[in-house]
Design a protein around this motif. Structure first.
Motif, PDB file in Angstrom:
ATOM      1  N   LEU A 102       0.831  -1.204   0.000  1.00 46.70           N
ATOM      2  CA  LEU A 102       0.000   0.000   0.000  1.00 46.70           C
ATOM      3  C   LEU A 102       0.865   1.253   0.000  1.00 46.70           C
ATOM      4  CD1 LEU A 102      -2.680  -1.139   2.615  1.00 46.70           C
ATOM      5  CD2 LEU A 102      -2.803  -1.259   0.120  1.00 46.70           C
ATOM      6  N   ASP A 103       2.181   1.047   0.098  1.00 47.68           N
ATOM      7  CA  ASP A 103       3.135   2.147   0.182  1.00 47.68           C
ATOM      8  C   ASP A 103       3.991   2.144  -1.094  1.00 47.68           C
ATOM      9  OD1 ASP A 103       4.779   4.072   1.897  1.00 47.68           O
ATOM     10  OD2 ASP A 103       6.257   2.600   1.252  1.00 47.68           O
ATOM     11  N   LEU A 104       4.058   3.314  -1.768  1.00 53.25           N
ATOM     12  CA  LEU A 104       4.730   3.352  -3.076  1.00 53.25           C
ATOM     13  C   LEU A 104       6.232   3.089  -2.963  1.00 53.25           C
ATOM     14  CD1 LEU A 104       2.841   6.355  -4.679  1.00 53.25           C
ATOM     15  CD2 LEU A 104       2.568   3.915  -5.204  1.00 53.25           C
ATOM     16  N   LYS A 105       6.828   3.543  -1.862  1.00 57.62           N
ATOM     17  CA  LYS A 105       8.269   3.315  -1.687  1.00 57.62           C
ATOM     18  C   LYS A 105       8.562   1.813  -1.585  1.00 57.62           C
ATOM     19  CE  LYS A 105      11.893   5.094   1.216  1.00 57.62           C
ATOM     20  NZ  LYS A 105      12.108   5.754   2.496  1.00 57.62           N
ATOM     21  N   GLN A 106       7.706   1.130  -0.842  1.00 60.28           N
ATOM     22  CA  GLN A 106       7.890  -0.327  -0.720  1.00 60.28           C
ATOM     23  C   GLN A 106       7.705  -1.022  -2.070  1.00 60.28           C
ATOM     24  OE1 GLN A 106       5.469  -2.193   2.279  1.00 60.28           O
ATOM     25  NE2 GLN A 106       6.177  -0.803   3.866  1.00 60.28           N
ATOM     26  N   ILE A 172     -11.557   1.207   0.939  1.00 60.94           N
ATOM     27  CA  ILE A 172     -12.259   0.714  -0.253  1.00 60.94           C
ATOM     28  C   ILE A 172     -11.489   1.013  -1.542  1.00 60.94           C
ATOM     29  CG2 ILE A 172     -13.709   2.759  -0.684  1.00 60.94           C
ATOM     30  CD1 ILE A 172     -16.076   0.786  -1.128  1.00 60.94           C
ATOM     31  N   PHE A 173     -10.816   2.178  -1.619  1.00 62.08           N
ATOM     32  CA  PHE A 173     -10.156   2.555  -2.873  1.00 62.08           C
ATOM     33  C   PHE A 173      -8.923   1.699  -3.161  1.00 62.08           C
ATOM     34  CE2 PHE A 173     -12.241   6.543  -1.407  1.00 62.08           C
ATOM     35  CZ  PHE A 173     -13.186   6.618  -2.417  1.00 62.08           C
ATOM     36  N   LEU A 174      -8.217   1.279  -2.106  1.00 58.06           N
ATOM     37  CA  LEU A 174      -7.007   0.481  -2.311  1.00 58.06           C
ATOM     38  C   LEU A 174      -7.279  -1.015  -2.225  1.00 58.06           C
ATOM     39  CD1 LEU A 174      -4.513   2.737  -0.391  1.00 58.06           C
ATOM     40  CD2 LEU A 174      -4.236   1.983  -2.743  1.00 58.06           C
ATOM     41  N   ASP A 175      -8.380  -1.380  -1.603  1.00 55.20           N
ATOM     42  CA  ASP A 175      -8.666  -2.801  -1.437  1.00 55.20           C
ATOM     43  C   ASP A 175      -9.592  -3.310  -2.536  1.00 55.20           C
ATOM     44  OD1 ASP A 175      -8.982  -5.357  -0.073  1.00 55.20           O
ATOM     45  OD2 ASP A 175     -11.003  -4.654   0.412  1.00 55.20           O
ATOM     46  N   MET A 176     -10.664  -2.576  -2.782  1.00 56.30           N
ATOM     47  CA  MET A 176     -11.706  -3.060  -3.688  1.00 56.30           C
ATOM     48  C   MET A 176     -11.619  -2.388  -5.061  1.00 56.30           C
ATOM     49  SD  MET A 176     -15.739  -3.070  -2.811  1.00 56.30           S
ATOM     50  CE  MET A 176     -16.978  -3.365  -4.064  1.00 56.30           C
ATOM     51  N   MET A 177     -11.584  -1.051  -5.062  1.00 52.73           N
ATOM     52  CA  MET A 177     -11.602  -0.351  -6.345  1.00 52.73           C
ATOM     53  C   MET A 177     -10.292  -0.506  -7.110  1.00 52.73           C
ATOM     54  SD  MET A 177     -13.032   3.478  -7.246  1.00 52.73           S
ATOM     55  CE  MET A 177     -14.615   3.406  -6.450  1.00 52.73           C
ATOM     56  N   VAL A 316      -2.306   1.504  -7.455  1.00 50.76           N
ATOM     57  CA  VAL A 316      -2.093   1.954  -6.069  1.00 50.76           C
ATOM     58  C   VAL A 316      -2.039   3.484  -6.042  1.00 50.76           C
ATOM     59  CG1 VAL A 316      -0.550   1.868  -4.062  1.00 50.76           C
ATOM     60  CG2 VAL A 316      -0.934  -0.196  -5.431  1.00 50.76           C
ATOM     61  N   VAL A 317      -1.373   4.064  -7.040  1.00 50.88           N
ATOM     62  CA  VAL A 317      -1.354   5.541  -7.152  1.00 50.88           C
ATOM     63  C   VAL A 317      -2.799   6.046  -7.286  1.00 50.88           C
ATOM     64  CG1 VAL A 317      -0.640   7.479  -8.611  1.00 50.88           C
ATOM     65  CG2 VAL A 317       0.954   5.590  -8.185  1.00 50.88           C
ATOM     66  N   MET A 318      -3.586   5.383  -8.115  1.00 51.47           N
ATOM     67  CA  MET A 318      -4.982   5.808  -8.315  1.00 51.47           C
ATOM     68  C   MET A 318      -5.788   5.676  -7.021  1.00 51.47           C
ATOM     69  SD  MET A 318      -5.564   4.170 -12.109  1.00 51.47           S
ATOM     70  CE  MET A 318      -7.172   4.838 -12.473  1.00 51.47           C
ATOM     71  N   GLY A 319      -5.537   4.601  -6.289  1.00 44.24           N
ATOM     72  CA  GLY A 319      -6.241   4.393  -5.016  1.00 44.24           C
ATOM     73  C   GLY A 319      -5.903   5.486  -4.019  1.00 44.24           C
ATOM     74  N   LYS A 320      -4.640   5.864  -3.980  1.00 47.32           N
ATOM     75  CA  LYS A 320      -4.220   6.931  -3.053  1.00 47.32           C
ATOM     76  C   LYS A 320      -4.807   8.275  -3.475  1.00 47.32           C
ATOM     77  CE  LYS A 320       0.066   4.931  -1.320  1.00 47.32           C
ATOM     78  NZ  LYS A 320      -0.286   5.046   0.108  1.00 47.32           N
TER      79      LYS A 320
END
Ligand SMILES: NC(=O)c1ccc[n+]([C@@H]2O[C@H](COP(=O)([O-])OP(=O)(O)OC[C@H]3O[C@@H](n4cnc5c(N)ncnc54)[C@H](O)[C@@H]3O)[C@@H](O)[C@H]2O)c1
Length: 338
Positions: A102-106, A172-177, A316-320
């Protein structure tokens, strides 16, 4: 390569057991060689069901095993990035469930480790392998609907997940969408520049107390001019609702929900068909098989996997961006987040 690829599954939970079952019985050219889970009982049960003798608590044991060529990472999301790095350093080919982190650096560190090791990485955006959605992409690419003008995705679960899951899901945005963000890029064949998200709690106040929303709409602006909408609900009373439509200058392509059979009853009262397939395990079985076949084929034929590291990062960028947009009630450019 003619011999079978030895694969170890890491994480024997819901999706791990599904992939393990496919690798054991249904994927040509693959052999399920080992199962690992920090809950030893879970991996023991899975291995026993599938006739696998190698069972470990610590995934590093399969990384040390020279016979294992590939790993399928199905552990909880917070473990993916570090397991990818370890597996890459051990020279294993890698399939990893979405999202990498969930973290872009990781994510970037994991992708760098894969590149440095020169191994393959395929991320589990399985919906790309669904025959309906794949056909939409092909038709859009072939120009069958002309220039894409509008995209519409409806993606609604039959019921909310358990609260323990909601609390660590990333929202919801990072898990489902995240699946729908991937689907938007995939079917339109273009990148999103900006989005605007609305979210609210319409189903379960407990979800709100956990800091999440259960109902959301996002509008998308693509670089090439197409506009899109995605709507998510955690509770569709009629079952798993998964529909996509792309409308363009020369026409429209659309898919309806998959039902358990194709019958339709017509009487003087109504025309009736069965409810959609209940949830993702039933609805997307074929896509899970297709994605794993593709991964194994890429190893055997030394080809690049069809879902790349960039494909893993952008949703992931879109979810954030969607979370930020929802919190601040304003359009957000992806460049603000990336
Ligand atoms: N592509 C899809 O459609 C899809 C569907 C469901 C889940 N997922 C993803 O798959 C992952 C797992 O989800 P799930 O629903 O199967 O969860 P789950 O909780 O049912 O299973 C996760 C398993 O991983 C194990 N685990 C945790 N840390 C571990 C480690 N270090 N080594 C080995 N095992 C470890 C846990 O003990 C558990 O058994 C998540 O990242 C989720 O986002 C993807």
């Amino acid at each position: 390569m003619s011999e079978r690829v030895n694969v170890a599954v890491i994480g024997a939970g819901r999706i791990g057991r599904l992939h393990a079952g496919h690798l054991a019985h249904r994927i040509r050219g693959a052999r399920l060689a080992a199962v690992t889970d920090i809950r030893l009982e879970a991996s023991r049960q899975c291995a026993a069901d599938l006739g696998v003798s190698k069972v470990f608590e610590d995934y590093r044991r399969v990384l040390d095993d020279a016979q294992v060529q590939a790993v399928v990472i199905c552990s909880s999301t917070d473990t993916h990035a570090s397991i990818i790095k370890d597996a890459a350093q051990a020279g294993k080919q890698i399939f990893c469930e979405k999202p990498i982190a969930l973290d872009l650096k990781q994510i970037d560190q994991a992708l760098a480790a894969v590149t440095a090791a020169g191994v393959k990485l395929q991320v589990g955006f399985n919906r790309r392998f669904d025959p309906n959605f794949r056909r939409i992409r092909e038709l859009v690419r072939e120009g069958a609907i002309g220039e894409p003008h509008l995209l519409r995705i409806a993606s609604r679960d039959p019921e909310p997940p358990p609260m323990e899951y909601v609390r660590v899901s990333g929202g919801i945005f990072l898990d489902m969408m995240i699946h729908d963000f991937d689907m938007a890029r995939y079917v339109v064949g273009d990148e999103v520049q900006e989005l605007y998200a609305l979210g609210g709690v319409r189903i379960d106040p407990e979800i709100g107390r956990a800091g999440d929303v259960d109902t959301a709409v996002v509008t998308l602006r693509f670089a090439g001019g197409c506009f899109g909408t995605i709507d998510n609900s955690r509770q569709a009373v009629y079952g798993y609702d998964q529909r996509v439509e792309v409308f363009g200058s020369k026409g429209m392509v659309t898919t309806e929900n998959n039902t358990p059979n194709r019958t339709r009853l017509a009487t003087d009262a109504a025309v009736r068909e069965d409810l959609p397939l209940r949830f993702f395990m039933e609805r997307y079985t074929e896509s899970y098989l297709n994605e794993m076949n593709a991964f194994i084929q890429c190893i055997r034929e030394d080809k690049d996997p069809p879902v790349t590291g960039a494909d893993a990062r952008v949703p992931v960028v879109m979810g954030k961006a969607a979370r930020l947009s929802c919190e601040q009630n304003r359009p957000v450019a992806l460049s603000e987040v990336s």
